[in-house]
Design a protein around this motif. Structure first.
Motif: not given
Length: 148
Positions: A79-88, A93-97
């Motif tokens: 939830g911090a500003k420096s955190c990445p966006p939410i992804r599934v 697809n874990l390694d590629r994701g």
């Protein structure tokens, strides 16, 4: 886990949220901190404590990731500003994701190079978890370059 009462503007307003919100997984209880630092970061210390979350003999140690993969920092969202966006992510697809998430994060404005001043500004993630990316500032920068 659940939180009762008035919803805060941010999870950061909850104080001990990460250390008190817990889930029962397979009969064992895990706080959010224990999932992140104990399981996913191979029982690496929380940046604020410098002490592993699972002590010697803790049966949950057997569930820790076999290797610490720093790309997880681009999949976890606090939830911090420096955190990445939410992804599934899924097992398919874990390694590629994780590769795509790391590349996207390192290419965004969280890694800024000022050639004239000979300075590099990195996201707080690299400050908080620098040891996950390398043993020195130079190694952290090399990791960023390799994943940009």
């Amino acid at each position: 886990g659940s939180v009762q009462g008035v919803a805060p503007a941010s999870v950061l307003d909850l104080g001990a949220f990460w250390g008190t919100t817990a889930y029962n997984i397979g009969g064992a209880t895990f706080t959010l901190d224990e999932i992140e630092h104990g399981i996913l970061r191979k029982n690496a210390p929380h940046p604020a404590s410098k002490k592993p979350l699972f002590g010697e003999g803790d049966p949950r140690l057997s569930l820790c990731a076999p290797e610490l993969d720093p790309r997880i920092h681009f999949a976890l969202v606090c939830g911090a500003k420096s955190c990445p966006p939410i992804r599934v992510f899924s097992s398919d697809n874990l390694d590629r994701g994780l590769d795509l998430a790391a590349r996207s994060f390192c290419r965004s404005d969280v890694v800024v190079v000022d050639v004239a001043a000979r300075r590099v500004r990195l996201s707080k993630i690299f400050q908080w978890y620098g040891c996950d990316f390398g043993a020195s500032e130079l190694e952290v920068l090399r990791w960023c370059v390799q994943h940009a």
